[in-house]
Design a protein around this motif. Structure first.
Motif, PDB file in Angstrom:
ATOM      1  N   VAL A  57       9.936   4.221   4.646  1.00  0.00           N
ATOM      2  CA  VAL A  57      11.116   5.010   4.295  1.00  0.00           C
ATOM      3  C   VAL A  57      11.454   4.833   2.822  1.00  0.00           C
ATOM      4  CG1 VAL A  57      13.603   5.330   4.680  1.00  0.00           C
ATOM      5  CG2 VAL A  57      12.074   4.963   6.634  1.00  0.00           C
ATOM      6  N   ARG A  58      11.789   3.596   2.420  1.00  0.00           N
ATOM      7  CA  ARG A  58      12.311   3.367   1.079  1.00  0.00           C
ATOM      8  C   ARG A  58      11.331   3.741  -0.031  1.00  0.00           C
ATOM      9  NH1 ARG A  58      16.980   4.074   2.107  1.00  0.00           N
ATOM     10  NH2 ARG A  58      16.391   3.020   4.023  1.00  0.00           N
ATOM     11  N   PRO A  59      10.020   3.420   0.099  1.00  0.00           N
ATOM     12  CA  PRO A  59       9.123   3.832  -0.986  1.00  0.00           C
ATOM     13  C   PRO A  59       9.143   5.335  -1.229  1.00  0.00           C
ATOM     14  CG  PRO A  59       8.050   2.220   0.408  1.00  0.00           C
ATOM     15  CD  PRO A  59       9.315   2.606   1.110  1.00  0.00           C
ATOM     16  N   TRP A  60       9.241   6.119  -0.158  1.00  0.00           N
ATOM     17  CA  TRP A  60       9.232   7.575  -0.298  1.00  0.00           C
ATOM     18  C   TRP A  60      10.563   8.088  -0.867  1.00  0.00           C
ATOM     19  CZ3 TRP A  60       4.457   8.655  -0.167  1.00  0.00           C
ATOM     20  CH2 TRP A  60       3.591   8.031   0.722  1.00  0.00           C
ATOM     21  N   LEU A 108       0.823  -1.207   0.000  1.00  0.00           N
ATOM     22  CA  LEU A 108       0.000   0.000   0.000  1.00  0.00           C
ATOM     23  C   LEU A 108       0.857   1.258   0.000  1.00  0.00           C
ATOM     24  CD1 LEU A 108      -2.786  -1.148   2.466  1.00  0.00           C
ATOM     25  CD2 LEU A 108      -3.161  -0.417   0.104  1.00  0.00           C
ATOM     26  N   THR A 109       1.935   1.247   0.780  1.00  0.00           N
ATOM     27  CA  THR A 109       2.798   2.430   0.839  1.00  0.00           C
ATOM     28  C   THR A 109       3.499   2.656  -0.493  1.00  0.00           C
ATOM     29  OG1 THR A 109       3.100   2.066   3.211  1.00  0.00           O
ATOM     30  CG2 THR A 109       4.634   3.569   2.136  1.00  0.00           C
ATOM     31  N   TYR A 110       3.959   1.590  -1.122  1.00  0.00           N
ATOM     32  CA  TYR A 110       4.548   1.743  -2.455  1.00  0.00           C
ATOM     33  C   TYR A 110       3.517   2.308  -3.430  1.00  0.00           C
ATOM     34  CZ  TYR A 110       9.336  -0.006  -2.352  1.00  0.00           C
ATOM     35  OH  TYR A 110      10.684  -0.131  -2.141  1.00  0.00           O
ATOM     36  N   GLU A 119      13.356  10.380  -5.444  1.00  0.00           N
ATOM     37  CA  GLU A 119      14.449  10.345  -6.426  1.00  0.00           C
ATOM     38  C   GLU A 119      13.909  10.475  -7.846  1.00  0.00           C
ATOM     39  OE1 GLU A 119      16.366   6.678  -5.521  1.00  0.00           O
ATOM     40  OE2 GLU A 119      17.666   7.547  -3.959  1.00  0.00           O
ATOM     41  N   ARG A 120      12.830   9.776  -8.140  1.00  0.00           N
ATOM     42  CA  ARG A 120      12.256   9.843  -9.485  1.00  0.00           C
ATOM     43  C   ARG A 120      11.725  11.237  -9.800  1.00  0.00           C
ATOM     44  NH1 ARG A 120      10.532   4.593  -7.997  1.00  0.00           N
ATOM     45  NH2 ARG A 120       8.546   5.410  -7.233  1.00  0.00           N
ATOM     46  N   ALA A 121      11.199  11.912  -8.781  1.00  0.00           N
ATOM     47  CA  ALA A 121      10.613  13.238  -8.996  1.00  0.00           C
ATOM     48  C   ALA A 121      11.627  14.366  -8.887  1.00  0.00           C
ATOM     49  CB  ALA A 121       9.488  13.471  -7.984  1.00  0.00           C
ATOM     50  N   GLY A 122      12.822  14.057  -8.392  1.00  0.00           N
ATOM     51  CA  GLY A 122      13.809  15.111  -8.166  1.00  0.00           C
ATOM     52  C   GLY A 122      13.579  15.876  -6.885  1.00  0.00           C
TER      53      GLY A 122
END
Length: 399
Positions: A119-122, A90-92, A127-130
């Motif tokens: 933590v990691r999903p965010w 769900l978080t991902y 990173e993808r969004a800059g």
């Protein structure tokens, strides 16, 4: 207020093994009413959801009952309850939904106290969004969040604050409402990981100030799945990718594919089981949950005190890392000069289940320089004083 432990424990077939379970933070044992609900739904009659045949109506009822049960448990509208395979999934999913509008220069704030699933999903979405990641640090002396560091991390560019309501390794319960109020002052959203918290407290998502709250029923006597709660109005603003013929209604738009009706039935039964622990005179399920979970909290406080006092009596050979003033009945410890996995094996040979590891808590272990593996003992509703004494005797014998 009191829980009848003998009656409670009689519902858990796994306790007939004679094992004392302290691995609740990783997943509790399952009571028979939950298993019965799963079996009854599976054996049906059961079809895909609909309103024509009895089998279709059974599937529809499983979904409706699930949303109603978790609306009562989390104090949110039923239309704001989303099923997922796990809290991590769900978080991902929601990290991708929310990050669609993030841009370079935006910031998110994460907590060093959190399980890596929050933590990691965010981080990966940022990173993808800059976008830039800021951190709320841990005070090593108290194992509580350093709110001064939170103030330094917040800004008008903050788009999201993700924080746990209770640490799965230390038990620390941060002041989530205070954190949420400051985030909202800056115009940021608040995503709360309640996986460990929901197993030990009555959840009130609006009172916590969470825009989105996630939990896992298998941490509180249910089957393996995840639940996300948010206001239907907010969920309406999110547009996930979806199959063209599938429903675009909230919350169905976030649930991909056919739902596992038997799992939903088991998850609903877990809420009813919790509500019956010590229901008091409550007429609504929410009232019964409030009374029962108050009693559960009192029960766990007694056992936690007994466990911590006994561990301290073992002297310098045991270091307790759970120190926060507000915390659950979960204790993380290291053993001077000894391997926690050897302690786990020694306890297991005596019928005591207490796992060793770092439990996906990468940030807390790194920030506090904790020894990996460490030994974790977490309390669940079915634990007794005798269980605690067996744990203490086993550790004493190991040391």
């Amino acid at each position: 207020m009191a829980i009848d432990l003998t009656a409670l424990r009689s519902h858990f077939p796994s306790l007939d093994s004679g094992l004392a379970f302290f691995d609740g933070p990783g997943g509790t044992q399952t009571p028979r009413p939950v298993a019965d609900a799963i079996a009854a739904t599976l054996t049906g009659p059961l079809s895909n959801r609909g309103g024509v045949s009895p089998s279709e109506r059974n599937a529809e009822r499983a979904v409706t009952d699930f949303r109603a049960a978790y609306a009562d448990l989390l104090n949110t509208p039923a239309q704001g309850i989303v099923h997922g395979r796990s809290a991590t999934q769900l978080t991902y999913d929601f990290s991708r939904h929310l990050a669609r509008t993030w841009q370079p220069g935006d910031e998110i704030v994460l907590s060093r106290l959190d399980h890596d699933a929050n933590v990691r999903p965010w981080i990966q979405a940022a990173e993808r969004a800059g976008a830039t990641v800021r951190w709320i640090e841990i005070d090593p002396g108290t194992t509580e969040l350093d709110l001064d560091s939170y103030e330094r991390a917040l800004s008008s560019r903050t788009r999201l604050v993700a924080v746990t309501a209770a640490s799965n390794v230390l038990g620390t319960k941060p002041p989530v409402r205070r954190i949420a109020d400051r985030a909202h002052e800056e115009g940021a959203l608040v995503y709360v990981d309640g996986v460990h918290y929901a197993a030990h407290a009555l959840v009130d998502v609006p009172a916590l100030g969470a825009d989105l709250f996630v939990c896992s029923p298998y941490k509180f006597l249910g089957p393996h799945c995840g639940v996300l709660a948010g206001s239907p109005e907010f969920l309406e603003t999110l547009r996930p990718d979806k199959l063209l013929p599938s429903s675009d209604a909230v919350p169905e738009r976030f649930e991909f594919g056919t739902l596992p009706y038997e799992v939903l039935a088991g998850a609903s039964a877990a809420v009813d089981f919790l509500a019956a622990l010590d229901p008091g005179a409550g007429t609504s399920r929410r009232e019964r949950l409030a009374h029962s979970l108050d009693s559960l909290h009192a029960h766990e406080q007694v056992l936690r005190t007994r466990m911590e006092d006994g561990l301290r009596a073992l002297g310098d050979a045991v270091t307790l890392h759970s120190k926060a003033a507000e915390r659950t009945g979960t204790v993380l410890m290291t053993l001077e000069g000894r391997d926690a996995r050897e302690a786990q094996a020694h306890l297991a040979a005596r019928g005591v289940v207490a796992p060793a590891g770092s439990f996906y808590a990468y940030e807390p272990f790194t920030a506090l320089k904790l020894e990996d593996p460490a030994l974790r003992a977490g309390l669940a509703p079915y634990n007794t004083a005798d269980d605690v004494d067996r744990l203490l005797d086993g550790l004493a014998d190991f040391l």
